[in-house]
Design an enzyme around this catalytic site. Structure first.
Site, short mmCIF file in Angstrom:
data_model
loop_
_atom_site.label_atom_id
_atom_site.label_comp_id
_atom_site.label_asym_id
_atom_site.label_seq_id
_atom_site.Cartn_x
_atom_site.Cartn_y
_atom_site.Cartn_z
CG ASN A 84 -0.05 -0.07 2.34
OD1 ASN A 84 0.69 -0.66 2.69
ND2 ASN A 84 -0.70 0.65 3.47
CB CYS A 141 2.00 3.37 4.66
SG CYS A 141 1.90 4.91 4.50
CD GLU A 190 0.81 0.15 6.65
OE1 GLU A 190 -0.38 0.83 7.41
OE2 GLU A 190 1.69 0.77 5.99
#
Length: 719
Positions: free
Chosen positions: A380, A382, A384
Site C-alpha cells: 500500500n 505506506c 505495511e
C-alpha cells in the site's frame, strides 16, 4: 474559531519558548504552561456547553452532526453511565501538541467553525458506542482502552465514528491492473472514487505489457507503464477531496519488468515533464533472484508480461520469478532483454538518495511468511499492508466476468508505553480486536467491487504499535540494543497470540471463518510450529523484569491455541500491521510507530498557528542519552528492531530508513568517507533483506542545509 492574533496568544508564545534555552537549559516546563493556556484561552471559551450528555447527543442528532442509529442501540441511562465512567478516568492531555492536534483535527466543530462540540471524552464515548454495535460490555471495554490511551483507532475511524456527515472508517486501499484496456479504465475509475472519499491507493502495474510489446499482433504498439502512471497521477490530482487535500497513490512495478528503468526515471528531478511524476509515489517489487544476481554481479533478464501471460495463462505478478527464472530464460517464447543487476541496484539507490523513492517490497520474503492461501503481489501507500489478492476478468462493457479480490486497510494501533501498564494485557488486545472487527465488518466500498469483495471474504485488520522509542527511553534502554530487540519480539509475540485468541473466539461465536481458511497454515497447524519450541519467552533479566505480571504463553499454551484454531478456525485472514502513524502519535504523546525519534524537540510547521515545538515524551536529564536521533543511529540497529517484530507480524511494517547526506565518521564501519553513497543504501537494503524484512518505506535523508529528502508522508496513510 475566534482565535486571537498569534502574537497575542499566550499558549503559542509559551510553546515557542521551548526553543529558546536559558543558560543552556531547555525550558520543558513551558510546554505544560502552554497546554494550560491553550485550554484557558482557546478550548474553554470556545466550547459549546450542555447540561448533560443526553442533551448534547439530542442536539447533535437534531442538527445532523451525529448519526442516531448507533445511539438508539443503547438506553439513555447506559450512555449517561458510560459517559460518567469515561470522565471518572480523569484523562488529561500530556503536551500542548497533543491537545492542539486533537482540537484542530479531530474534535467535532459547529458548521461555522466557531465552537467545539466535543471533548476527548466525547470522542471516546462515540467511538466506543459505535464500534461496540450495541454491546454494552464491549462498549465499556473499548472506552476503557481508548481513554487510557492503550488503544488508538486510526485517524479515519477515530475521526468519523458516529458522525452523520462522515467519511469512510478506512482510508487506504490496494488495487491491481491487469493487461487490458478494460482493466486500466476500470482501475482509473477506482482510483478516482477512492481518492474522492479520502483514500490513499496502492496500485500494481506489474501485469501491464511493456513499451514496444505487440497489440493485436502489431509489434511495437504498446506504450508501456509510464503513460498509465501519468493517467493515475492526473486522476489523483483531479479527485482531491473537495479541494482540501491532494489525492495520493503509489504504483508498484516488479524489478524484472522491462519498463523498470523508465519507471524509476519518472521520479528523477531532471526527467522530461512529459514523463515526470511529481505527486505519485513509486514502489518496486523485488524477488529474491534480484538480490542473488546483484550479489554475484551478473546480468539479469527482464521478462515481457505479455509473453508470460500468453505462455503461462496467468498475469505477470502471479509468476514466481525466483522459482522460474532459469525456465523463463531458457524459453524462446518469452521475450526478454538483459541489463546488469548491479546497474539497476545503483539506479534504485540513486533515486532513493535523490527523492526517498522507491519503496521496496521483498516479495518472496513476504510470501514465505504468508500463512494463507494465495499470493501477495504488492503493498500500500505506506508499505505495511501485505495481503493476498486475486485478479479480475472484465468484458468489453467493463463488467466483471470474474470478480477478483483487492484490499481495504482497517487499521488501529497499540500504545506501547501504556500497554505495558495495562491491568490485563490480553484483555486489552482482545478488546481492540473486537473494535477492529466492527471496522472491517462495516466497511463496504461499493464503488470498487473488488475491494468490497476482498474485504467481505477476508475480514482483515491491521493492529500495530507506536511509542516504542518512548517506552525504551523511559526505561533507560538504548534503541537497537539486545534488550530492545528482545523486548520488541516479546511485545509483538503477545499481540500475535491475543489477536489469534480473539479471532478464534469470534469464529467460534459466529460459526464463520475467513475465506479459504481450510487451505491455510493455521488450519493444518504448521503456523504454530515455531511457537511450540518455547523460544519466545523473556530471556534476559531486564526483559523479564519489564514483563513482570504480564502473562507469557508457554509452548503448552500455544499448543492449546493451535488445537482450538484447527477445530473452530479464525475469523480474520490478517490481524497485524505496523503503520507509520502520524497525528495519532501526537495525541498519545509518544514516538511515532516503532522507529526512533528524529529530534528530541521536534519542530512542526502548522498551517493555522505557525511553528510548534514538541519535546519527546518523558524527555528529562535522565532520558536524554536514550533519545538518540534516528539520523545519528546505525540503521542496522533499526532494522534489527523491525526484524524482531516482523517475526510475529502476519503482514508488514512500515520501515523508514533515516540517513544523513554527511554521515558522521565511524557510524558505519564499512565507510571510508563521510558522504552518503549509493553503496550505503545498497548495503542497508541487502542487510534488511537478509534479516527477513518484508518492506521498506521511505528513505529520508537529512541534508547539509538542514532539510529533508523523502520527508513528505501521505496524510491518507499515516494513520
Amino acid at each position: 474559531m475566534g482565535l486571537k492574533q498569534l502574537e497575542d496568544v499566550t499558549y503559542f508564545r509559551l510553546n515557542n519558548e521551548i526553543n529558546r534555552p536559558i543558560n543552556g537549559q531547555i525550558l520543558l516546563h513551558k510546554d505544560k504552561e502552554a497546554l494550560e493556556a491553550f485550554f484557558k484561552e482557546n478550548v474553554e471559551p470556545n466550547t459549546k456547553k450542555f447540561s448533560s450528555i443526553t442533551k448534547k447527543i439530542h442536539y447533535l442528532i437534531q442538527e445532523n452532526y451525529l448519526e442516531k442509529e448507533f445511539i438508539q442501540l443503547y438506553s439513555p441511562e447506559y450512555i449517561e453511565e458510560l459517559a460518567s465512567f469515561i470522565h471518572e478516568q480523569d484523562f488529561h492531555f500530556k503536551s500542548f501538541m497533543a491537545a492542539y492536534k486533537f482540537y484542530n483535527q479531530y474534535a467535532l466543530k459547529t458548521n461555522d467553525g466557531e465552537y467545539y462540540l466535543e471533548s476527548m471524552e466525547d470522542r471516546v464515548l462515540f467511538n466506543a458506542l459505535y464500534f461496540a454495535d450495541g454491546d454494552e460490555a464491549i462498549a465499556k471495554d473499548i472506552a476503557n482502552e481508548i481513554i487510557h490511551q492503550r488503544y488508538q483507532p486510526a485517524t479515519p475511524s477515530f475521526l468519523n465514528a458516529g458522525r452523520a456527515r462522515r467519511g469512510e472508517l478506512v482510508s487506504c486501499f490496494l488495487i491491481q491492473v491487469t493487461d487490458d484496456m478494460n482493466s486500466i479504465g476500470r482501475s482509473i475509475n477506482s482510483a478516482l472514487q477512492l481518492s474522492r472519499i479520502g483514500g490513499g491507493v496502492g496500485i500494481s502495474l506489474s501485469n501491464l505489457r511493456e513499451a514496444g510489446a505487440p497489440i493485436k499482433g502489431y509489434e511495437g504498439a504498446a506504450s508501456g507503464v509510464v503513460p498509465v502512471m501519468k493517467l493515475f497521477e492526473d486522476s489523483f490530482s483531479y479527485s482531491n477531496q473537495l479541494g482540501q487535500r491532494q489525492g495520493a497513490g503509489v504504483v508498484y512495478l516488479n524489478v524484472f519488468h522491462p519498463d523498470i528503468i523508465a519507471f524509476l526515471s519518472t521520479k528523477k528531478e531532471n526527467a522530461d515533464e512529459k514523463v515526470r511524476v511529481k505527486t505519485l509515489s513509486l514502489g518496486v517489487v523485488i524477488p529474491d533472484k534480484f538480490y542473488e544476481l546483484a550479489r554475484k554481479n551478473e546480468e539479469m533478464y527482464l521478462f515481457s508480461p505479455y509473453s508470460i501471460e500468453r505462455e503461462y495463462g496467468v498475469p505477470f505478478a502471479y509468476i514466481d520469478i525466483t522459482e522460474k527464472y532459469n525456465e523463463l530464460v531458457a524459453n524462446p517464447k518469452i521475450s526478454k532483454t538483459k541489463i546488469k543487476a548491479r546497474d539497476l541496484e545503483t539506479e534504485i539507490s540513486k533515486l532513493q538518495q535523490e527523492s526517498g523513492y522507491p519503496y521496496v517490497v521483498n516479495i518472496d520474503t513476504a510470501n514465505r511468511a504468508n500463512p494463507v492461501d494465495g499470493k501477495i503481489i504488492m503493498s500500500n501507500l505506506c508499505s505495511e499492508i501485505l495481503q493476498v489478492q486475486e485478479p479480475s476478468l472484465l468484458n468489453d462493457a467493463q463488467e466483471f466476468v470474474r470478480l477478483g479480490t483487492d484490499v481495504s486497510c482497517n487499521l488501529g494501533s497499540t500504545n506501547v508505553v501504556n500497554m505495558m501498564t495495562s491491568p490485563d494485557f490480553g484483555k486489552s488486545i482482545r478488546t481492540m480486536t473486537r473494535a477492529l472487527t466492527f471496522v472491517t465488518d462495516s466497511s463496504h466500498i461499493k464503488a470498487v467491487p473488488t475491494i468490497d469483495h476482498g474485504n467481505s471474504l477476508a475480514h482483515t485488520f491491521g493492529l500495530g504499535a507506536m511509542g516504542l522509542h518512548s517506552y525504551l527511553a523511559q526505561q533507560l534502554i538504548e534503541y537497537g540494543s539486545a534488550e530492545s530487540v528482545e523486548f520488541t519480539s516479546i511485545y509483538f509475540m503477545l499481540m500475535n497470540y491475543w489477536t489469534l485468541v480473539e479471532s478464534n473466539n469470534i469464529a467460534r461465536e459466529r460459526g464463520m471463518t475467513f475465506h479459504n481458511f481450510e487451505k491455510s497454515d493455521y488450519a493444518n497447524g504448521t503456523y504454530f510450529d515455531k511457537y511450540l519450541t518455547g523460544e519466545f519467552v523473556p530471556q534476559s533479566d531486564r526483559v523479564k523484569e519489564l514483563f513482570t505480571g504480564i502473562f507469557i504463553p508457554s509452548a503448552e499454551d500455544w499448543a492449546e491455541l493451535r488445537d482450538k484454531v484447527k477445530a473452530d478456525g479464525l475469523y480474520h485472514q490478517n490481524r497485524l500491521a505496523v503503520a507509520p502513524n502520524g497525528s495519532i502519535s501526537y495525541i498519545n504523546d509518544v514516538s511515532a510507530s516503532i522507529h526512533p525519534i528524529t529530534q528530541r524537540i521536534e519542530e512542526r510547521q502548522e498551517k493555522k498557528i505557525g511553528k510548534i515545538y514538541y519535546p519527546a515524551a518523558g524527555l528529562s536529564t535522565e532520558t536524554i542519552p536514550y533519545y538518540t536521533s534516528a539520523y545519528d543511529m546505525d540503521m542496522r540497529k533499526v532494522i534489527d528492531v523491525y526484524a524482531a517484530a516482523t517475526e510475529h507480524v502476519d503482514q508488514g511494517l512500515s520501515l523508514t530508513l533515516f540517513m544523513r547526506s554527511d554521515i558522521p565518521q565511524g557510524l558505519y564501519e564499512w565507510k571510508t568517507e563521510c558522504k552518503q553513497t549509493t553503496r550505503d543504501l545498497s548495503i542497508l537494503r541487502n542487510y534488511a533483506f537478509n534479516k527477513g524484512i518484508k518492506s521498506i518505506y521511505y528513505v529520508r535523508t537529512f541534508t547539509d542545509d538542514g532539510g529533508e529528502v523523502g520527508a513528505n508522508q501521505c496524510e491518507s496513510c499515516v494513520i
